[in-house]
Design a protein around this motif. Structure first.
Motif, PDB file in Angstrom:
ATOM      1  N   HIS A 213      84.043  62.309  97.632  1.00  0.00           N
ATOM      2  CA  HIS A 213      83.160  61.340  97.006  1.00  0.00           C
ATOM      3  C   HIS A 213      82.739  61.874  95.633  1.00  0.00           C
ATOM      4  CE1 HIS A 213      81.691  58.887 100.681  1.00  0.00           C
ATOM      5  NE2 HIS A 213      82.778  59.546 101.032  1.00  0.00           N
ATOM      6  N   GLY A 214      82.156  60.989  94.821  1.00  0.00           N
ATOM      7  CA  GLY A 214      81.605  61.432  93.551  1.00  0.00           C
ATOM      8  C   GLY A 214      82.664  61.755  92.520  1.00  0.00           C
ATOM      9  N   THR A 215      83.545  60.802  92.240  1.00  0.00           N
ATOM     10  CA  THR A 215      84.671  61.058  91.334  1.00  0.00           C
ATOM     11  C   THR A 215      84.448  60.506  89.929  1.00  0.00           C
ATOM     12  OG1 THR A 215      85.767  59.039  92.097  1.00  0.00           O
ATOM     13  CG2 THR A 215      86.325  61.097  93.237  1.00  0.00           C
ATOM     14  N   ASN A 216      83.258  60.024  89.624  1.00  0.00           N
ATOM     15  CA  ASN A 216      82.991  59.594  88.251  1.00  0.00           C
ATOM     16  C   ASN A 216      83.290  60.734  87.287  1.00  0.00           C
ATOM     17  OD1 ASN A 216      82.045  57.244  89.375  1.00  0.00           O
ATOM     18  ND2 ASN A 216      79.917  57.499  88.712  1.00  0.00           N
ATOM     19  N   ASP A 217      83.910  60.422  86.181  1.00  0.00           N
ATOM     20  CA  ASP A 217      84.191  61.395  85.112  1.00  0.00           C
ATOM     21  C   ASP A 217      85.284  62.393  85.462  1.00  0.00           C
ATOM     22  OD1 ASP A 217      82.002  60.243  83.687  1.00  0.00           O
ATOM     23  OD2 ASP A 217      80.620  61.552  84.758  1.00  0.00           O
ATOM     24  N   PHE A 218      86.008  62.184  86.569  1.00  0.00           N
ATOM     25  CA  PHE A 218      87.105  63.104  86.900  1.00  0.00           C
ATOM     26  C   PHE A 218      88.254  62.912  85.909  1.00  0.00           C
ATOM     27  CE2 PHE A 218      86.963  64.761  91.501  1.00  0.00           C
ATOM     28  CZ  PHE A 218      85.608  65.034  91.395  1.00  0.00           C
ATOM     29  N   SER A 219      88.889  64.006  85.565  1.00  0.00           N
ATOM     30  CA  SER A 219      90.098  63.960  84.756  1.00  0.00           C
ATOM     31  C   SER A 219      91.312  63.885  85.668  1.00  0.00           C
ATOM     32  CB  SER A 219      90.207  65.219  83.897  1.00  0.00           C
ATOM     33  OG  SER A 219      90.401  66.361  84.727  1.00  0.00           O
ATOM     34  N   PRO A 220      92.458  63.442  85.158  1.00  0.00           N
ATOM     35  CA  PRO A 220      93.679  63.492  85.964  1.00  0.00           C
ATOM     36  C   PRO A 220      93.978  64.897  86.469  1.00  0.00           C
ATOM     37  CG  PRO A 220      94.020  62.074  84.067  1.00  0.00           C
ATOM     38  CD  PRO A 220      92.683  62.724  83.876  1.00  0.00           C
ATOM     39  N   GLU A 221      93.717  65.888  85.643  1.00  0.00           N
ATOM     40  CA  GLU A 221      93.994  67.279  86.050  1.00  0.00           C
ATOM     41  C   GLU A 221      93.127  67.694  87.225  1.00  0.00           C
ATOM     42  OE1 GLU A 221      95.429  66.373  82.157  1.00  0.00           O
ATOM     43  OE2 GLU A 221      93.345  66.285  82.911  1.00  0.00           O
ATOM     44  N   LEU A 222      91.852  67.301  87.222  1.00  0.00           N
ATOM     45  CA  LEU A 222      90.966  67.651  88.331  1.00  0.00           C
ATOM     46  C   LEU A 222      91.390  66.924  89.604  1.00  0.00           C
ATOM     47  CD1 LEU A 222      88.556  69.117  89.475  1.00  0.00           C
ATOM     48  CD2 LEU A 222      87.067  67.313  88.552  1.00  0.00           C
ATOM     49  N   CYS A 223      91.804  65.662  89.475  1.00  0.00           N
ATOM     50  CA  CYS A 223      92.296  64.929  90.646  1.00  0.00           C
ATOM     51  C   CYS A 223      93.488  65.649  91.270  1.00  0.00           C
ATOM     52  CB  CYS A 223      92.674  63.505  90.259  1.00  0.00           C
ATOM     53  SG  CYS A 223      91.291  62.437  89.811  1.00  0.00           S
ATOM     54  N   ARG A 224      94.411  66.075  90.439  1.00  0.00           N
ATOM     55  CA  ARG A 224      95.606  66.759  90.959  1.00  0.00           C
ATOM     56  C   ARG A 224      95.234  68.088  91.598  1.00  0.00           C
ATOM     57  NH1 ARG A 224      97.672  65.067  85.657  1.00  0.00           N
ATOM     58  NH2 ARG A 224      98.883  63.131  85.940  1.00  0.00           N
ATOM     59  N   ALA A 225      94.249  68.787  91.031  1.00  0.00           N
ATOM     60  CA  ALA A 225      93.805  70.048  91.624  1.00  0.00           C
ATOM     61  C   ALA A 225      93.174  69.809  92.988  1.00  0.00           C
ATOM     62  CB  ALA A 225      92.813  70.751  90.690  1.00  0.00           C
ATOM     63  N   CYS A 226      92.443  68.715  93.133  1.00  0.00           N
ATOM     64  CA  CYS A 226      91.822  68.397  94.419  1.00  0.00           C
ATOM     65  C   CYS A 226      92.878  68.022  95.452  1.00  0.00           C
ATOM     66  CB  CYS A 226      90.814  67.270  94.247  1.00  0.00           C
ATOM     67  SG  CYS A 226      89.334  67.744  93.308  1.00  0.00           S
ATOM     68  N   ILE A 227      93.922  67.310  95.031  1.00  0.00           N
ATOM     69  CA  ILE A 227      95.024  67.000  95.948  1.00  0.00           C
ATOM     70  C   ILE A 227      95.689  68.286  96.408  1.00  0.00           C
ATOM     71  CG2 ILE A 227      97.297  65.911  96.134  1.00  0.00           C
ATOM     72  CD1 ILE A 227      96.227  63.783  94.134  1.00  0.00           C
ATOM     73  N   ALA A 228      95.895  69.221  95.485  1.00  0.00           N
ATOM     74  CA  ALA A 228      96.489  70.509  95.843  1.00  0.00           C
ATOM     75  C   ALA A 228      95.603  71.278  96.814  1.00  0.00           C
ATOM     76  CB  ALA A 228      96.738  71.337  94.586  1.00  0.00           C
ATOM     77  N   ALA A 229      94.279  71.036  96.735  1.00  0.00           N
ATOM     78  CA  ALA A 229      93.339  71.703  97.648  1.00  0.00           C
ATOM     79  C   ALA A 229      93.249  71.011  98.997  1.00  0.00           C
ATOM     80  CB  ALA A 229      91.952  71.763  97.004  1.00  0.00           C
ATOM     81  N   GLY A 230      93.910  69.856  99.147  1.00  0.00           N
ATOM     82  CA  GLY A 230      93.953  69.198 100.447  1.00  0.00           C
ATOM     83  C   GLY A 230      93.277  67.852 100.530  1.00  0.00           C
ATOM     84  N   VAL A 231      92.691  67.362  99.433  1.00  0.00           N
ATOM     85  CA  VAL A 231      92.024  66.060  99.463  1.00  0.00           C
ATOM     86  C   VAL A 231      93.063  64.947  99.561  1.00  0.00           C
ATOM     87  CG1 VAL A 231      90.549  64.448  98.206  1.00  0.00           C
ATOM     88  CG2 VAL A 231      90.043  66.902  98.155  1.00  0.00           C
ATOM     89  N   THR A 232      92.808  63.986 100.432  1.00  0.00           N
ATOM     90  CA  THR A 232      93.713  62.850 100.613  1.00  0.00           C
ATOM     91  C   THR A 232      93.072  61.537 100.177  1.00  0.00           C
ATOM     92  OG1 THR A 232      94.831  63.934 102.463  1.00  0.00           O
ATOM     93  CG2 THR A 232      95.079  61.555 102.298  1.00  0.00           C
TER      94      THR A 232
END
Length: 284
Positions: A213-232
């Protein structure tokens, strides 16, 4: 439990876990948002989760039926989810009568033990009716339009013990507090504790899906890092809706039907871009 194999939200998230990509769970406030998001999903051949806030059930009660019909008739997998449901009676009414595939049972405004016990009881109620359940461990700071009574509560970060307790409560997906905020982040932007996020994912051991939750202001790079950390599952609101709002503000003098048509096109394009970022494009 045979219902699990038929539950659309679980199907979407299990496929994403296997493919190691993210799925956008996008808040909608009107039919135009639904139209744009479904068009983007079909254009990009991407799965999608349409989310409503509980406030929508009072303000625009027909919206869930519009979302459900759009999901049912789409050519790609789309489910309908109720986000941040905090009223016990409302949760039971939704589970009994409305066409949701999943519900976030948000008891995070209670102390930890009461949060877990209430979540467990409501999870049993929802599961008995074929509805998947999300919960929040710890407490995510901040407030968001459509969520009542949370912006004055102190955040509580998630630890491995919290994860284990909620797994015992039987939830299907878990939203941790790892420095993420409901609402805007301010000038410093998001400051997630990525090591904590990794620890939460490993504590889950595949027994529940990791949600952010709380994805306001996320960059594409941060999204990809979170996916790599296991976020679905990525809950998104302003991240994808900002272009829509900017278009409305900048074109308010145009005829309404033109404004709506152009706004849908703007929002569809924005959503397509974020589906590319999440890696969900071409997965459906």
């Amino acid at each position: 439990m045979a219902w699990r194999a038929q539950n659309k939200t679980l199907q979407i998230l299990h496929a994403a876990e296997q493919g190691r990509y993210g799925v956008l769970a996008a808040i909608v406030y009107n039919v135009e948002h639904i139209t744009a998001f479904v068009r983007a999903a079909e254009s990009r051949r991407s799965p999608l989760i349409i989310q409503l806030f509980p406030s929508s059930l009072d303000q625009t009660p027909s919206l869930v039926y519009a979302a459900s019909a759009a999901a049912k008739h789409a050519s790609v997998p789309i489910s309908v989810h109720l986000d941040h449901a905090q009223d016990v009676d409302q949760i039971k009414h939704v589970a009994d009568h409305l066409p949701f595939d999943s519900i976030m049972v948000d008891m995070s405004h209670y102390a930890k033990e009461e949060n877990r016990s209430k979540t467990s009881r409501l999870r049993e109620y929802c599961h008995a009716r074929g509805i998947a359940v999300e919960a929040e461990t710890g407490r995510i700071e901040g407030g968001e339009d459509g969520i009542k009574g949370t912006d004055d509560l102190e955040g509580i970060l998630t630890n491995a013990e919290d994860v284990e307790e909620f797994l015992r409560a039987g939830v299907d997906f878990l939203a941790p507090s790892v420095g993420n905020l409901h609402g805007d982040y301010g000038s410093n932007g998001p400051q997630l504790e990525m090591e904590r996020l990794h620890r939460v994912y490993h504590a889950l051991e595949g027994r529940a899906t990791l949600v952010l939750h709380g994805t306001n202001d996320f960059s594409p790079e941060l999204c990809r890092a979170c996916i790599a950390a296991g976020v679905t599952k990525f809950n998104v609101n302003k991240l994808v809706l900002d272009p829509w709002h900017a278009h409305l503000r900048g074109n308010v003098d145009k005829p309404l039907t033109q404004l709506m048509t152009e706004g849908i096109d703007v929002l569809t394009t924005a959503m397509e871009g974020w589906m590319d970022v999440m890696g969900s494009s071409g997965r459906a």
